[in-house]
Design a protein around this motif. Sequence first.
Motif, PDB file in Angstrom:
ATOM      1  N   PRO A 143      -3.645   8.798  -2.328  1.00  0.00           N
ATOM      2  CA  PRO A 143      -3.870   7.575  -1.558  1.00  0.00           C
ATOM      3  C   PRO A 143      -3.819   7.797  -0.047  1.00  0.00           C
ATOM      4  CG  PRO A 143      -1.633   7.618  -2.395  1.00  0.00           C
ATOM      5  CD  PRO A 143      -2.322   8.819  -2.975  1.00  0.00           C
ATOM      6  N   ASN A 144      -4.607   6.993   0.668  1.00  0.00           N
ATOM      7  CA  ASN A 144      -4.495   6.986   2.120  1.00  0.00           C
ATOM      8  C   ASN A 144      -3.426   5.976   2.524  1.00  0.00           C
ATOM      9  OD1 ASN A 144      -5.649   4.410   1.974  1.00  0.00           O
ATOM     10  ND2 ASN A 144      -7.689   5.095   2.608  1.00  0.00           N
ATOM     11  N   ALA A 145      -3.290   5.715   3.812  1.00  0.00           N
ATOM     12  CA  ALA A 145      -2.226   4.835   4.302  1.00  0.00           C
ATOM     13  C   ALA A 145      -2.353   3.407   3.786  1.00  0.00           C
ATOM     14  CB  ALA A 145      -2.220   4.838   5.827  1.00  0.00           C
ATOM     15  N   SER A 146      -3.540   3.031   3.356  1.00  0.00           N
ATOM     16  CA  SER A 146      -3.760   1.682   2.831  1.00  0.00           C
ATOM     17  C   SER A 146      -3.598   1.600   1.325  1.00  0.00           C
ATOM     18  CB  SER A 146      -5.165   1.201   3.225  1.00  0.00           C
ATOM     19  OG  SER A 146      -5.311   1.150   4.629  1.00  0.00           O
ATOM     20  N   GLY A 147      -3.302   2.739   0.695  1.00  0.00           N
ATOM     21  CA  GLY A 147      -3.120   2.746  -0.751  1.00  0.00           C
ATOM     22  C   GLY A 147      -4.406   2.915  -1.534  1.00  0.00           C
ATOM     23  N   VAL A 148      -5.453   3.395  -0.871  1.00  0.00           N
ATOM     24  CA  VAL A 148      -6.755   3.594  -1.514  1.00  0.00           C
ATOM     25  C   VAL A 148      -6.988   5.089  -1.713  1.00  0.00           C
ATOM     26  CG1 VAL A 148      -9.252   3.252  -1.317  1.00  0.00           C
ATOM     27  CG2 VAL A 148      -7.675   1.490  -0.485  1.00  0.00           C
ATOM     28  N   CYS A 149      -7.452   5.465  -2.888  1.00  0.00           N
ATOM     29  CA  CYS A 149      -7.699   6.877  -3.199  1.00  0.00           C
ATOM     30  C   CYS A 149      -9.185   7.200  -3.135  1.00  0.00           C
ATOM     31  CB  CYS A 149      -7.170   7.207  -4.600  1.00  0.00           C
ATOM     32  SG  CYS A 149      -5.369   7.117  -4.747  1.00  0.00           S
ATOM     33  N   GLY A 150      -9.491   8.477  -2.967  1.00  0.00           N
ATOM     34  CA  GLY A 150     -10.872   8.928  -2.909  1.00  0.00           C
ATOM     35  C   GLY A 150     -11.470   9.136  -4.285  1.00  0.00           C
ATOM     36  N   ASN A 151     -12.789   9.147  -4.338  1.00  0.00           N
ATOM     37  CA  ASN A 151     -13.493   9.400  -5.600  1.00  0.00           C
ATOM     38  C   ASN A 151     -13.371  10.868  -5.992  1.00  0.00           C
ATOM     39  OD1 ASN A 151     -14.308   6.742  -5.551  1.00  0.00           O
ATOM     40  ND2 ASN A 151     -16.363   7.190  -4.780  1.00  0.00           N
ATOM     41  N   GLU A 187      -4.205 -11.213  -3.240  1.00  0.00           N
ATOM     42  CA  GLU A 187      -3.550  -9.912  -3.185  1.00  0.00           C
ATOM     43  C   GLU A 187      -3.872  -9.001  -4.371  1.00  0.00           C
ATOM     44  OE1 GLU A 187      -1.048  -8.413  -0.875  1.00  0.00           O
ATOM     45  OE2 GLU A 187      -2.356  -9.704   0.298  1.00  0.00           O
ATOM     46  N   ASN A 188      -4.643  -9.484  -5.337  1.00  0.00           N
ATOM     47  CA  ASN A 188      -4.875  -8.686  -6.534  1.00  0.00           C
ATOM     48  C   ASN A 188      -5.614  -7.381  -6.260  1.00  0.00           C
ATOM     49  OD1 ASN A 188      -6.679  -8.337  -9.384  1.00  0.00           O
ATOM     50  ND2 ASN A 188      -4.496  -8.818  -9.623  1.00  0.00           N
ATOM     51  N   TYR A 189      -6.334  -7.306  -5.152  1.00  0.00           N
ATOM     52  CA  TYR A 189      -7.053  -6.062  -4.838  1.00  0.00           C
ATOM     53  C   TYR A 189      -6.092  -4.890  -4.709  1.00  0.00           C
ATOM     54  CZ  TYR A 189      -5.693  -6.174   0.147  1.00  0.00           C
ATOM     55  OH  TYR A 189      -4.991  -6.153   1.323  1.00  0.00           O
ATOM     56  N   ARG A 190      -4.855  -5.161  -4.289  1.00  0.00           N
ATOM     57  CA  ARG A 190      -3.885  -4.066  -4.156  1.00  0.00           C
ATOM     58  C   ARG A 190      -3.478  -3.523  -5.529  1.00  0.00           C
ATOM     59  NH1 ARG A 190      -2.546  -3.178   0.922  1.00  0.00           N
ATOM     60  NH2 ARG A 190      -2.597  -4.869   2.460  1.00  0.00           N
ATOM     61  N   GLY A 213       0.794  -1.228   0.000  1.00  0.00           N
ATOM     62  CA  GLY A 213       0.000   0.000   0.000  1.00  0.00           C
ATOM     63  C   GLY A 213       0.820   1.269   0.000  1.00  0.00           C
ATOM     64  N   ASN A 214       2.138   1.157   0.204  1.00  0.00           N
ATOM     65  CA  ASN A 214       3.012   2.328   0.201  1.00  0.00           C
ATOM     66  C   ASN A 214       3.610   2.493  -1.193  1.00  0.00           C
ATOM     67  OD1 ASN A 214       4.970   4.286   0.509  1.00  0.00           O
ATOM     68  ND2 ASN A 214       6.017   3.304   2.225  1.00  0.00           N
ATOM     69  N   TYR A 215       3.124   3.468  -1.939  1.00  0.00           N
ATOM     70  CA  TYR A 215       3.538   3.634  -3.322  1.00  0.00           C
ATOM     71  C   TYR A 215       4.907   4.297  -3.463  1.00  0.00           C
ATOM     72  CZ  TYR A 215      -1.364   2.528  -4.231  1.00  0.00           C
ATOM     73  OH  TYR A 215      -2.598   1.914  -4.280  1.00  0.00           O
ATOM     74  N   ALA A 216       5.513   4.694  -2.356  1.00  0.00           N
ATOM     75  CA  ALA A 216       6.835   5.315  -2.400  1.00  0.00           C
ATOM     76  C   ALA A 216       7.948   4.328  -2.042  1.00  0.00           C
ATOM     77  CB  ALA A 216       6.889   6.514  -1.448  1.00  0.00           C
ATOM     78  N   ASP A 217       7.586   3.108  -1.649  1.00  0.00           N
ATOM     79  CA  ASP A 217       8.562   2.117  -1.187  1.00  0.00           C
ATOM     80  C   ASP A 217       9.096   1.308  -2.371  1.00  0.00           C
ATOM     81  OD1 ASP A 217      10.054   0.179   0.021  1.00  0.00           O
ATOM     82  OD2 ASP A 217       8.417  -0.705   1.175  1.00  0.00           O
ATOM     83  N   PHE A 218      10.280   1.696  -2.852  1.00  0.00           N
ATOM     84  CA  PHE A 218      10.916   1.010  -3.980  1.00  0.00           C
ATOM     85  C   PHE A 218      12.010   0.049  -3.514  1.00  0.00           C
ATOM     86  CE2 PHE A 218       8.760   4.075  -6.587  1.00  0.00           C
ATOM     87  CZ  PHE A 218       8.664   3.471  -7.843  1.00  0.00           C
ATOM     88  N   SER A 219      11.985  -0.374  -2.251  1.00  0.00           N
ATOM     89  CA  SER A 219      13.060  -1.195  -1.717  1.00  0.00           C
ATOM     90  C   SER A 219      13.221  -2.514  -2.465  1.00  0.00           C
ATOM     91  CB  SER A 219      12.829  -1.455  -0.224  1.00  0.00           C
ATOM     92  OG  SER A 219      11.581  -2.083   0.005  1.00  0.00           O
ATOM     93  N   ASN A 220      12.161  -3.037  -3.059  1.00  0.00           N
ATOM     94  CA  ASN A 220      12.281  -4.268  -3.845  1.00  0.00           C
ATOM     95  C   ASN A 220      13.094  -4.043  -5.114  1.00  0.00           C
ATOM     96  OD1 ASN A 220      11.197  -7.072  -4.858  1.00  0.00           O
ATOM     97  ND2 ASN A 220      10.751  -5.649  -6.507  1.00  0.00           N
ATOM     98  N   TRP A 221      13.004  -2.851  -5.685  1.00  0.00           N
ATOM     99  CA  TRP A 221      13.575  -2.583  -6.995  1.00  0.00           C
ATOM    100  C   TRP A 221      15.001  -2.068  -6.946  1.00  0.00           C
ATOM    101  CZ3 TRP A 221      10.631  -4.465 -10.750  1.00  0.00           C
ATOM    102  CH2 TRP A 221       9.248  -4.596 -10.513  1.00  0.00           C
TER     103      TRP A 221
END
Length: 295
Positions: free
Chosen positions: A125-133, A76-79, A43-51
């Motif tokens: 996005p909020n802390a869970s990675g979900v954005c508002g309408n 996990e596809n919902y993410r 849910g953290n779109y700034a975390d590139f630690s994998n890459w």
Amino acid sequence: MSTPVRTAVLAAAAATFLAAPEASATNYTLWIHGKNGGGTQAGNYADFSNWGPSTASAGVNKKAVNWNGSQRISVENYRIRDALDCFCTGTNWCYIAVHSAGDLQIGYALSLYGGSARYKKNAIPNASGVCGNTDGTTQVGWNIKWVDVASGAGGGSELADHGDWAVSDPIVSDLVTSTARAMYNHNTTRSVWFYMFAGAKGTAYSGILSGQDDEAVAYHSTGGVSAKGGFCNPGDWFCDGTLNTGTAATSNGKAKWSYHSVKFRDDGEDYSHSGNGNWEGIVGKVRADVAINAY
């Protein structure tokens, strides 16, 4: 200011406001990792630690789409859908880059949900990675320009077939070749092109993989071929056929999935599967392509 003059000024201002164009479209680049994912924060779109270092050039407005890479694709596809809703709806468009099982994630989302109604989101996005309408309206599917695939596992891996990966991870059952190929209709991409980058720097233990491989996934999968087989580079012996570039079938007539095209075939056997948390291997090849073409 006299009343007539004030009235004229207000009228002009009102006319300017009413004629103001809608907010211009914003392009984003979404990076979807594969199996396990290196301890990234879902849910953290700034975390590139994998890459690798987040300072690397990796496409316009890059976002890391993190998910629990030990879990099954369906769980996990919902993410992935949350990220697509956030950044690829309304006036916004996305470039997508995926690695390994990230190929299954985007393929699953497009095939099974790409024809559904999606609320247009505000890209906040909020802390869970979900954005508002935005305005409460919907659209069909997402605005995606193309998908770059680094050693895609859309066709699964023989390492999963033979139990060479930790069987305690639920995702391994999804990576069994027969399961991965039956999980969804790989031909249904909603007319989005998948550009495949197939690595071929295998190792001694990867002899269990069919044909050319990058030590984790073979060409039948990384090349987007619709059938399993031992596919190789031109001139290689003891193969079922050559993996051709572009949309062409293999040399023995096995077609690629619709909207799948091999953009890079590792004829020099130089690129391995892992990015090693530093944009290396076949991941680095895709990063370079995205840096140029995702703008």
